[in-house]
Design a protein around this motif. Structure first.
Motif, PDB file in Angstrom:
ATOM      1  N   GLY B 154       0.806  -1.225   0.000  1.00 47.16           N
ATOM      2  CA  GLY B 154       0.000   0.000   0.000  1.00 47.16           C
ATOM      3  C   GLY B 154       0.827   1.257   0.000  1.00 47.16           C
ATOM      4  O   GLY B 154       0.546   2.220   0.705  1.00 47.16           O
ATOM      5  N   ARG B 155       1.894   1.285  -0.814  1.00 46.44           N
ATOM      6  CA  ARG B 155       2.764   2.457  -0.837  1.00 46.44           C
ATOM      7  C   ARG B 155       2.084   3.634  -1.523  1.00 46.44           C
ATOM      8  O   ARG B 155       1.408   3.461  -2.540  1.00 46.44           O
ATOM      9  CB  ARG B 155       4.058   2.148  -1.589  1.00 46.44           C
ATOM     10  CG  ARG B 155       4.942   1.151  -0.894  1.00 46.44           C
ATOM     11  CD  ARG B 155       6.143   0.876  -1.797  1.00 46.44           C
ATOM     12  NE  ARG B 155       6.902  -0.248  -1.288  1.00 46.44           N
ATOM     13  CZ  ARG B 155       7.582  -1.087  -2.070  1.00 46.44           C
ATOM     14  NH1 ARG B 155       7.565  -0.929  -3.384  1.00 46.44           N
ATOM     15  NH2 ARG B 155       8.256  -2.071  -1.548  1.00 46.44           N
ATOM     16  N   LYS B 156       2.327   4.819  -1.015  1.00 42.58           N
ATOM     17  CA  LYS B 156       1.800   6.019  -1.662  1.00 42.58           C
ATOM     18  C   LYS B 156       2.823   6.487  -2.705  1.00 42.58           C
ATOM     19  O   LYS B 156       3.610   7.395  -2.467  1.00 42.58           O
ATOM     20  CB  LYS B 156       1.529   7.096  -0.614  1.00 42.58           C
ATOM     21  CG  LYS B 156       0.346   6.770   0.282  1.00 42.58           C
ATOM     22  CD  LYS B 156      -0.198   8.014   0.941  1.00 42.58           C
ATOM     23  CE  LYS B 156      -1.451   7.759   1.731  1.00 42.58           C
ATOM     24  NZ  LYS B 156      -1.213   6.957   2.961  1.00 42.58           N
ATOM     25  N   VAL B 157       2.801   5.811  -3.853  1.00 48.31           N
ATOM     26  CA  VAL B 157       3.713   6.154  -4.948  1.00 48.31           C
ATOM     27  C   VAL B 157       2.871   6.465  -6.178  1.00 48.31           C
ATOM     28  O   VAL B 157       1.699   6.088  -6.261  1.00 48.31           O
ATOM     29  CB  VAL B 157       4.694   5.002  -5.277  1.00 48.31           C
ATOM     30  CG1 VAL B 157       5.668   4.801  -4.136  1.00 48.31           C
ATOM     31  CG2 VAL B 157       3.919   3.726  -5.574  1.00 48.31           C
ATOM     32  N   CYS B 158       3.478   7.173  -7.133  1.00 50.89           N
ATOM     33  CA  CYS B 158       2.714   7.481  -8.349  1.00 50.89           C
ATOM     34  C   CYS B 158       3.623   7.479  -9.569  1.00 50.89           C
ATOM     35  O   CYS B 158       4.836   7.686  -9.472  1.00 50.89           O
ATOM     36  CB  CYS B 158       2.008   8.827  -8.222  1.00 50.89           C
ATOM     37  SG  CYS B 158       3.124  10.219  -8.199  1.00 50.89           S
ATOM     38  N   VAL B 159       2.987   7.222 -10.721  1.00 52.08           N
ATOM     39  CA  VAL B 159       3.660   7.345 -12.017  1.00 52.08           C
ATOM     40  C   VAL B 159       2.958   8.489 -12.728  1.00 52.08           C
ATOM     41  O   VAL B 159       1.724   8.499 -12.828  1.00 52.08           O
ATOM     42  CB  VAL B 159       3.541   6.045 -12.837  1.00 52.08           C
ATOM     43  CG1 VAL B 159       4.120   6.244 -14.234  1.00 52.08           C
ATOM     44  CG2 VAL B 159       4.237   4.896 -12.126  1.00 52.08           C
ATOM     45  N   ILE B 160       3.727   9.485 -13.199  1.00 52.97           N
ATOM     46  CA  ILE B 160       3.067  10.651 -13.781  1.00 52.97           C
ATOM     47  C   ILE B 160       3.170  10.635 -15.301  1.00 52.97           C
ATOM     48  O   ILE B 160       4.098  10.067 -15.884  1.00 52.97           O
ATOM     49  CB  ILE B 160       3.645  11.971 -13.217  1.00 52.97           C
ATOM     50  CG1 ILE B 160       5.153  12.039 -13.465  1.00 52.97           C
ATOM     51  CG2 ILE B 160       3.315  12.095 -11.739  1.00 52.97           C
ATOM     52  CD1 ILE B 160       5.763  13.356 -12.992  1.00 52.97           C
ATOM     53  N   GLY B 161       2.180  11.258 -15.929  1.00 52.00           N
ATOM     54  CA  GLY B 161       2.155  11.364 -17.396  1.00 52.00           C
ATOM     55  C   GLY B 161       3.028  12.503 -17.869  1.00 52.00           C
ATOM     56  O   GLY B 161       3.532  13.317 -17.084  1.00 52.00           O
ATOM     57  N   LYS B 162       3.189  12.566 -19.154  1.00 50.06           N
ATOM     58  CA  LYS B 162       4.144  13.485 -19.756  1.00 50.06           C
ATOM     59  C   LYS B 162       3.783  14.951 -19.500  1.00 50.06           C
ATOM     60  O   LYS B 162       4.643  15.773 -19.180  1.00 50.06           O
ATOM     61  CB  LYS B 162       4.176  13.217 -21.265  1.00 50.06           C
ATOM     62  CG  LYS B 162       5.300  13.867 -22.005  1.00 50.06           C
ATOM     63  CD  LYS B 162       5.246  13.405 -23.456  1.00 50.06           C
ATOM     64  CE  LYS B 162       6.051  14.302 -24.357  1.00 50.06           C
ATOM     65  NZ  LYS B 162       5.691  14.065 -25.761  1.00 50.06           N
ATOM     66  N   ARG B 163       2.487  15.298 -19.639  1.00 43.59           N
ATOM     67  CA  ARG B 163       2.098  16.696 -19.496  1.00 43.59           C
ATOM     68  C   ARG B 163       2.197  17.148 -18.027  1.00 43.59           C
ATOM     69  O   ARG B 163       2.623  18.260 -17.738  1.00 43.59           O
ATOM     70  CB  ARG B 163       0.689  16.932 -20.024  1.00 43.59           C
ATOM     71  CG  ARG B 163       0.516  18.336 -20.626  1.00 43.59           C
ATOM     72  CD  ARG B 163      -0.865  18.538 -21.178  1.00 43.59           C
ATOM     73  NE  ARG B 163      -1.880  18.440 -20.134  1.00 43.59           N
ATOM     74  CZ  ARG B 163      -2.107  19.391 -19.233  1.00 43.59           C
ATOM     75  NH1 ARG B 163      -1.412  20.498 -19.247  1.00 43.59           N
ATOM     76  NH2 ARG B 163      -3.037  19.222 -18.316  1.00 43.59           N
ATOM     77  N   ILE B 164       1.834  16.230 -17.138  1.00 41.23           N
ATOM     78  CA  ILE B 164       1.948  16.532 -15.711  1.00 41.23           C
ATOM     79  C   ILE B 164       3.406  16.827 -15.376  1.00 41.23           C
ATOM     80  O   ILE B 164       3.737  17.788 -14.677  1.00 41.23           O
ATOM     81  CB  ILE B 164       1.469  15.313 -14.872  1.00 41.23           C
ATOM     82  CG1 ILE B 164       0.054  14.887 -15.264  1.00 41.23           C
ATOM     83  CG2 ILE B 164       1.616  15.582 -13.384  1.00 41.23           C
ATOM     84  CD1 ILE B 164      -1.047  15.700 -14.665  1.00 41.23           C
TER      85      ILE B 164
END
Lengths: 241, 414
Positions: B154-164
């Protein structure tokens, strides 16, 4: 043996209505003769010339050319004989308009498979003999009638043919150039011994040849020896036309 | 037969070049045919690529389902009931339908604000499982995608998109390790996904922030509900059959009437891709039909003009025959003229259209649009072969007419 032997040649054109043009022609023409075939229009003289030149077929009879029977030849064989044995001179010159004078003269050798260089040399040689070397690179529409006919004569001569067939060679020329052309043909006959047959309806033209064959209504009327051109009533100072 | 030695070739080229306007007019028909064929086929394949970019990275055999209101009463439930998938549907479906390869739950919220270092931008936040990458392949530039371990712990991690990424990290560089804040929660960036696909579920992937599905569910209080299930079928299985199996399995579990077609929205990408494929197959057939038609019309034009030309050249051909050309030589000449004319105008058209298509490609490259309008080597080869055949066929009729010309015809036309 004569170069040309005709026995009972008959020719009928069938364009809706049968037209019996040649009604049994018997004729011998020897090697080196300078002959004219003379007759009115419709007498069959052009048809006879076409048969002699293997341009047209005949219905019955026999035509021997240099000991070979010319009958029912394939187009390819006919083309071969025309190419090697016969040179043609036409009334309307029949030069190919988009080719220069020298290219026109070269053309028969092209169909013999002679290389470009050799045939160009021979054509130039021949043209200069006829006094046309400065006109060699000109197109037919830049030449006068007499020059065109001389180019056509050069084209007829380039293959060293045994026979030259001329169909009204002066028909499109004025009297002065007509005379020049006939004199040229005469001297070619004397110098190289080529057999020349001229078809004409003009007595003046016929008179410059050594033998006049009169043809009338598809039959040979009379054959007149004409060794002494000046003795003829048409000879001497009479103008050709 | 001396059909194609240098001398005959020169003779033919001379004849063609000394009758320029005739040659040009004759050649133009073929030129136009080839030009049109190649331009259209290049344009068609380019358009197809442009359109395909929208589907880039998306699995072509996937099925997406979304629960909707029921329209039929069933087992004591009224019609019009709202129902939801649940997280355990994933394992349930895998067990019930062995043809399914991957079943991935998707939850999403639109228009959420992400902030980092004083900058903020809006995007879609998605909760996904690790195997969602099979449905829509990410193209990771930095870091990694959401992993199984992220979900388990349950890690609070993210993968972001190019525009972000461009909005939040305008200075560029590796964004991984930084924390961005979305709706009051901080997530550590673990990856950058630069994929371009336009067909992403719930919005464009470039404006997406991906977090583990279970984190999403607890942060946004989804309970056990899943908004969308994405799955792929194993190769060799019929996706339209599986689609119905999935529907019935889910209906059974959630007590929806088996014949209530409207209670669930199903999107089958296999069918969609097949449709697009069929569309382009149709466009391709049309292109070739029109192109070959134009080419054929050009060849018939060549044949026609050669026919008139032969008539016009009766005297010339008669003269050639009188001075010793055999019928086969005349046949060869007219045929060669036709073939050379067709081939050279075709070759010019080929060069020009390839040049124009290259130019289009260059413009496209400048616009950073990855797609090629250039025709393939195979297409060019087919065109060349077709041309030679057409040239020969086009030359046949005029050549035989020319062969039939008798030398006496030369004197008749006085």
């Amino acid at each position: 043996m004569s170069l040309i032997q005709l026995y009972g040649i008959n020719k009928t054109y069938d364009n809706g209505q049968p037209l019996h043009v040649l009604k049994g022609i018997d004729l011998n023409i020897g090697e080196g003769e300078y002959v004219s075939i003379m007759g009115a229009s419709g007498s069959g003289k052009s048809t006879l010339l076409n048969i002699l030149g293997i341009l047209d077929n005949y219905d019955s009879g026999e035509y021997w050319l240099d000991g070979k029977l010319i009958k029912n030849l394939s187009e390819t064989q006919a083309a071969h004989y025309r190419n090697h044995m016969i040179g043609f001179i036409f009334q309307s010159f029949n030069l190919i308009p988009f080719k220069t004078a020298v290219e026109n003269v070269e053309l028969p050798l092209f169909y013999q498979g002679v290389s470009r260089k050799v045939r160009h040399e021979r054509a130039m040689e021949l043209l200069s003999k006829l006094g046309l070397d400065s006109w060699a690179e000109h197109h037919p529409n830049e030449l006068s009638g007499g020059q065109k006919q001389r180019v056509a004569i050069a084209r007829a001569l380039i293959t060293n043919p045994r026979i030259i067939l001329a169909d009204e060679p002066t028909g499109a020329l004025d009297s002065k150039t007509s005379l020049e052309v006939m004199e040229l043909l005469g001297s070619l006959n004397k110098d190289s011994g080529v057999t020349i047959i001229v078809v004409t309806h003009e007595s003046g033209v016929a008179n410059s040849t050594d033998k006049i064959i009169h043809i009338k209504d598809g039959i040979i009327g009379s054959i007149e020896e004409n060794r002494y051109h000046n003795l003829s009533p048409f000879g001497g100072n009479t103008v050709m036309k | 037969m001396r059909l194609f030695d240098m001398d005959s070739l020169k003779e033919i080229l001379e004849t063609l070049s000394k009758n320029k306007s005739r040659t040009l007019l004759t050649g133009f028909g073929v030129f136009w045919g080839v030009f049109m064929l190649l331009m259209m086929s290049g344009g068609g394949s380019g358009l197809k690529q442009l359109l395909s970019r929208n589907f880039e990275g998306f699995a072509t055999n996937s099925i997406l389902v979304v629960a909707d209101r029921t329209t039929k009463p069933y087992k004591g439930f009224n019609r019009g009931r709202t129902w939801n998938f649940t997280l355990d549907d994933v394992d349930y479906l895998k067990a019930a339908i062995p043809e399914l390869d991957v079943v991935a739950p998707v939850n999403a919220m639109w228009g959420r604000n992400a902030t980092y270092n004083g900058r903020s931008c809006s995007g879609t936040i998605k909760g996904l499982s690790a195997d969602y990458r099979v449905i829509e392949a990410p193209s990771i530039e930095y870091g990694r995608y959401i992993s199984e371990a992220d979900i388990l712990s349950g890690r609070k991690v993210c993968v972001i998109g190019k525009r972000i990424y461009e909005e939040l990290f305008p200075e560029g560089g590796n964004p991984c390790g930084n924390f961005i804040r979305i709706d009051g929660t901080y997530y550590q960036v673990v990856g950058l996904d630069v994929s371009n696909g336009q067909m992403s579920i719930n919005g464009n992937s470039s404006e997406t922030i991906v977090i583990p599905i279970n984190v999403f569910m607890s942060v946004y209080n989804n309970g056990n509900n899943v908004g969308l299930l994405a799955m792929t079928a194993r190769s060799g299985s019929e996706s339209s059959v599986i689609q119905e199996d999935v529907r019935q399995a889910l209906y059974r579990k959630h007590l929806v009437s088996p014949d209530d077609k409207s209670a669930m929205f199903v999107m089958n990408t296999a069918q969609m891709f097949a449709m697009v494929d069929n569309l382009f197959r149709g466009v391709n057939i049309l292109i070739w039909l029109v192109g070959l038609g134009t080419l054929l019309a050009g060849a018939i034009g060549v044949s026609n003009i050669m026919m008139v030309t032969v008539k016009e050249r009766t005297t010339e051909i008669g003269i050639r025959r009188a001075i010793g050309a055999t019928p086969r030589m005349i046949l060869g000449q007219i045929m060669s003229e036709s073939v050379i004319l067709t081939l050279s105008s075709g070759a010019i058209a080929l060069v020009i259209s390839v040049a124009i298509l290259s130019l289009v490609d260059m413009v496209m490259a400048e616009q950073k649009i990855e797609c090629s309008f250039q025709v393939g080597f195979g297409t060019a080869l087919i065109t060349a072969v077709t041309l030679s055949v057409l040239g020969i066929v086009a030359g046949l009729a005029p050549a035989f007419r020319a062969m039939a010309i008798k030398p006496v015809d030369a004197m008749r036309d006085e």
